[in-house]
Scaffold this motif. Sequence first.
Motif, PDB file in Angstrom:
ATOM      1  N   LEU A   1     126.761   7.651  57.882  1.00  0.00           N
ATOM      2  CA  LEU A   1     125.608   8.941  57.494  1.00  0.00           C
ATOM      3  C   LEU A   1     124.618   8.665  56.387  1.00  0.00           C
ATOM      4  CD1 LEU A   1     128.658  12.087  56.271  1.00  0.00           C
ATOM      5  CD2 LEU A   1     127.494  11.547  58.038  1.00  0.00           C
ATOM      6  N   PRO A   2     123.579   9.686  57.560  1.00  0.00           N
ATOM      7  CA  PRO A   2     121.729   8.536  56.771  1.00  0.00           C
ATOM      8  C   PRO A   2     122.181   8.668  55.318  1.00  0.00           C
ATOM      9  CG  PRO A   2     122.051  10.820  58.174  1.00  0.00           C
ATOM     10  CD  PRO A   2     123.413  10.586  57.438  1.00  0.00           C
ATOM     11  N   GLY A   3     121.648   7.546  55.098  1.00  0.00           N
ATOM     12  CA  GLY A   3     121.362   6.352  53.369  1.00  0.00           C
ATOM     13  C   GLY A   3     122.864   6.143  53.141  1.00  0.00           C
TER      14      GLY A   3
ATOM     15  N   ALA B   1     116.985  15.267  43.957  1.00  0.00           N
ATOM     16  CA  ALA B   1     117.292  16.401  44.488  1.00  0.00           C
ATOM     17  C   ALA B   1     118.613  17.054  43.587  1.00  0.00           C
ATOM     18  CB  ALA B   1     116.914  17.479  45.372  1.00  0.00           C
ATOM     19  N   ALA B   2     119.212  15.460  42.974  1.00  0.00           N
ATOM     20  CA  ALA B   2     120.808  16.140  42.820  1.00  0.00           C
ATOM     21  C   ALA B   2     120.714  15.776  40.907  1.00  0.00           C
ATOM     22  CB  ALA B   2     121.310  14.465  43.248  1.00  0.00           C
ATOM     23  N   LEU B   3     119.302  15.915  40.734  1.00  0.00           N
ATOM     24  CA  LEU B   3     118.935  16.626  39.134  1.00  0.00           C
ATOM     25  C   LEU B   3     119.671  17.164  38.593  1.00  0.00           C
ATOM     26  CD1 LEU B   3     115.553  16.236  37.319  1.00  0.00           C
ATOM     27  CD2 LEU B   3     116.858  18.238  37.507  1.00  0.00           C
TER      28      LEU B   3
ATOM     29  N   PRO C   1     117.367  16.585  50.058  1.00  0.00           N
ATOM     30  CA  PRO C   1     117.545  16.043  51.097  1.00  0.00           C
ATOM     31  C   PRO C   1     119.262  15.757  51.611  1.00  0.00           C
ATOM     32  CG  PRO C   1     116.275  14.000  50.391  1.00  0.00           C
ATOM     33  CD  PRO C   1     116.649  15.579  49.838  1.00  0.00           C
ATOM     34  N   ALA C   2     119.422  16.617  52.151  1.00  0.00           N
ATOM     35  CA  ALA C   2     121.186  17.192  52.072  1.00  0.00           C
ATOM     36  C   ALA C   2     121.802  17.004  53.196  1.00  0.00           C
ATOM     37  CB  ALA C   2     121.390  18.503  51.704  1.00  0.00           C
TER      38      ALA C   2
ATOM     39  N   PRO D   1     124.671  27.613  57.638  1.00  0.00           N
ATOM     40  CA  PRO D   1     125.226  26.183  56.541  1.00  0.00           C
ATOM     41  C   PRO D   1     124.610  27.346  55.589  1.00  0.00           C
ATOM     42  CG  PRO D   1     124.038  25.269  57.855  1.00  0.00           C
ATOM     43  CD  PRO D   1     123.848  26.438  58.772  1.00  0.00           C
ATOM     44  N   VAL D   2     125.628  27.477  54.072  1.00  0.00           N
ATOM     45  CA  VAL D   2     125.075  27.662  52.769  1.00  0.00           C
ATOM     46  C   VAL D   2     125.125  26.455  51.898  1.00  0.00           C
ATOM     47  CG1 VAL D   2     124.659  29.408  50.476  1.00  0.00           C
ATOM     48  CG2 VAL D   2     125.254  29.908  53.826  1.00  0.00           C
ATOM     49  N   PHE D   3     124.208  25.272  51.664  1.00  0.00           N
ATOM     50  CA  PHE D   3     124.424  24.727  50.932  1.00  0.00           C
ATOM     51  C   PHE D   3     124.960  24.779  49.581  1.00  0.00           C
ATOM     52  CE2 PHE D   3     123.125  22.218  54.450  1.00  0.00           C
ATOM     53  CZ  PHE D   3     123.826  20.956  54.424  1.00  0.00           C
TER      54      PHE D   3
END
Length: 707
Positions: free
Chosen positions: A99-101, A162-164, A75-76, A59-61
Motif C-alpha cells: 500500500l502507499p508508503g 496527521a497521526a500526531l 494522508p490515509a 467511507p468514514v475514517f
Amino acid sequence: MRRAGRPRRAFSSRSTLLRLTPVSLALVSVLVHAQSVNGGTSSGASRTGSTTPEATLAPVFVTANPLGDADLIAPATALDGNALTLRAANSIGETLNGLPGVSTTTYGPMVGRPIIRGMDGDRIRMLQNGVAAWDASSLSYDHAVPQDPLTVERVEIVRGPAALLYGGNAIGGVVNTIDNRIPREPIQGVTGAVDASYGGANDARAGAAQVEGGNGQFAFHVDAFDRDTSNERIPGFAHSAAQRALDGADASEPYGSIPNSDGRWHGGAVGTSYTWADGYAGVSYNGFQSDYGSVAEDDVRLRMHQDHVAVASEVRNLSGPFSQLKFDFGYTDYEHREIDDGTVGTTFRNHGYEARLEARHQKIGPFEGAIGVQVSQNTFSALGDEALVPTTQTTNVALFGLEEWNVTPALKLSVGARYEHVKLDPTPNGNDKFASAQGRDFNAGSVSAGALYKLAPAWSVVGNVAYTERAPTFYELYANGPHDATGQYLIGNPDAQKEKAVSTDLSLRFERGPNKASAGVFYSRFSNYLTEYNTGRLVNDDDEVVPPGTDDALNEAVYRGVRAEFYGVEIDGKWRVFEKGAHRVDVSLTADYTHARDVDTGAPLPRIAPLRATLAGDYGYGPFGARAELVHAWAQHRVPEDDLPTDGYTTVALILTYKFHVGSTNWLAYVRGDNLTNQDVRYASSVVRDIAPEGGRSVMVGLRTTF
C-alpha cells in the motif's frame, strides 16, 4: 536463546482439510443452520481495488479524524470488504505491504509488522479499535503481532504528521485494525460469516467464523479463527548468494524451503453491547495463542499467548458544550516464551491498559473540533538467562485536541496539538546488569497544521506540517544483553533525550466517479533520531570482546541519537479505462520511494525499502472478476556499511473471483496465484533477508460466505 557452543547463524545487519478449533466448528454448525432475518450484510467502501464490484458506503475514517469528515486532510488509506479478504496474508505486515508508503519487517512468513515511510518499531502505533493491545512486536523483529487478518473488519493507515493525535510513538504513522467484537450499530436477527482458504507458499490452512445477533437493542458477537502452516517453499537457496559467500564452501545450505518457518495460531472472541438511536455501550474479550519457529535458529520456537478485554461506548447528539462523547478502554495480558530445543530460555511479558476519551464540542463560531485525554500504563519484563531489558513500568498521560475551520467552500484548515507526560520505572529484579538503571520522566509536546484547497470539483491540493516529540522507550534506555534476532549485543543509552522531528507532506488529489489518483511528497527531519550503531567490536553473551570467527559472536551495538532525514514520493491511482454494459476494466498504479540518511555522515539508514511500483488491471463482468498484478522493486544498494545490498525483483500475481447467492447467503469464491514466475524475493526492509527470502510460486483457493 541457544545451547552453549552451538554456531549462531550469521546474517548481515495450508493438508487440504480446514483445521478449526472446537469453538470454530461449533460456529460453523450454527452458521449452516441459522436463518438470516435481514438477508445479508454490506461492507464499507474500500480505498483499494477489488476484483469484483460490491455495494459500498461512503467511507468514514475514524482514525484520521475524530470529526468523521469525508474530505480528509490526512494522508490515509483504508482496506476492508472483499479487498481486505483478497489481500489477507499470514501477518498484518504482509497484508498491508505494498500500500502507499507501507512495507513490512518480516521474520519468516508468520511475522511481519508494518513499516511506514521507512519508520518502524515504536515510531508506528499499532492500535486495535483505537487503543493499544500490548505485545512485544516493537522490541524485536522476530516477535509477531498477535492478530490474525481474518478477524479484522477494516484497517486504517494514517501516514505522516496527521497521526500526531496518537502521540510521539505515532511519529511515522498509525495502523488501526477495527473489528465488530463490540457491535456499534443495532442488529436485528442473526448474521454471520465464514472464511476458509488453503494454499500459499507455506500450505496455509486458515479459517474463521463469526456469528452476530440481536433484537435491535442488545447485540452479541462471537468469532473464532485458526491458521496452520508448513515450512515455506522458496525458489532456491535460503541464503542469498552474498551470504553464501560469507558462509564458506563447507557450510550446509538449506534449499527449497526455509527450515523452522512453520507455525500455528488460533483464538476467538465474545462481545456484547447495548445500542440505541444515539449510541452504544459494550464489552468484549478475545484470546490469541500461537506457536511458530524462528527462521534464524532451527531449534527455537516462540509460544505466545494474549488475553485482551475491551470496553467501548459512544453517545451522540448531546446538548450542552459537547455534542458527542467516545470512550475506548483496553486491558491486555501478554506473554511469550522462547523455547530452545525444548527448554524455556527467555519469557517476555507485557500487561497493562490504555483508555482514551474523545469529546466533540458544539460548533464555536466557524470552528468544529474535539478534545480528549489518553491514559496508559504497561509493565514489560524479559525474564531468563538472556534478559535484554529490565522489568519496566511505563506510564503515559496525554491531552490532545483538533480544530477545523471551513474558511470557504474551497478551503479547509486544521490544527492539532498533543501534550503528554511519560514516566519509566525500571526494576532490576536481582539482575546485576540492570542495577544502575534509573527512572526517567519526559514531557513531550507536538503540534500540527493542515490545509485542503479544492482547485476544481475533482482536484484538490493538501498539505500538512508538524513538530513532534517522542520519549525514548525502555529498550532504547536500558537494553543490555544479547539480541539474537539481529545478531547483536544491544546497549541502551540511559541518558537519551527526546526524539524531535519536523515533518511535512504535500499532495495533489483527483477524484471523479470511479477515477481516483493522488501524488505526494513528504519530508521529515530529526534532530535526535535514536537508532542502533555497531561499535565494530565482536562480543559474547556477557559483552566480552572475542576474536573474529568465534562461535556465537555478536556485533556490539549502542543506541545513540543522530540527525536524520527521511523524504520520498507516494503515488496511488485507479482509472476506469473501459465500461460497456456489465463489462468494466480498471487500471491502477501504486508507487513509492523513501530516502533515509544520517545527516552528519550521509550514511544510509538501515532496512529502507527501495523504489517500488505496482501496475494492476481489474476486469469485472457481473459476478466474475479478475485481477492481474505486476510488482517491480528496484535493487537497494543504499545500505549501511555492515549490511548486504538486495537485488531487484519482479513478481506477477493473478486473482480470479466469482460471487454468487444460495438462498439468503452471499458467497465469494476466489483463486489467488502469487509470484507466478517463482522469483527470489528478498525485502530490503527485512532483517533476515539474507537467510530467509519470501515465498516462491504459490496458489491459494478461498471461500467466503455471509448471511
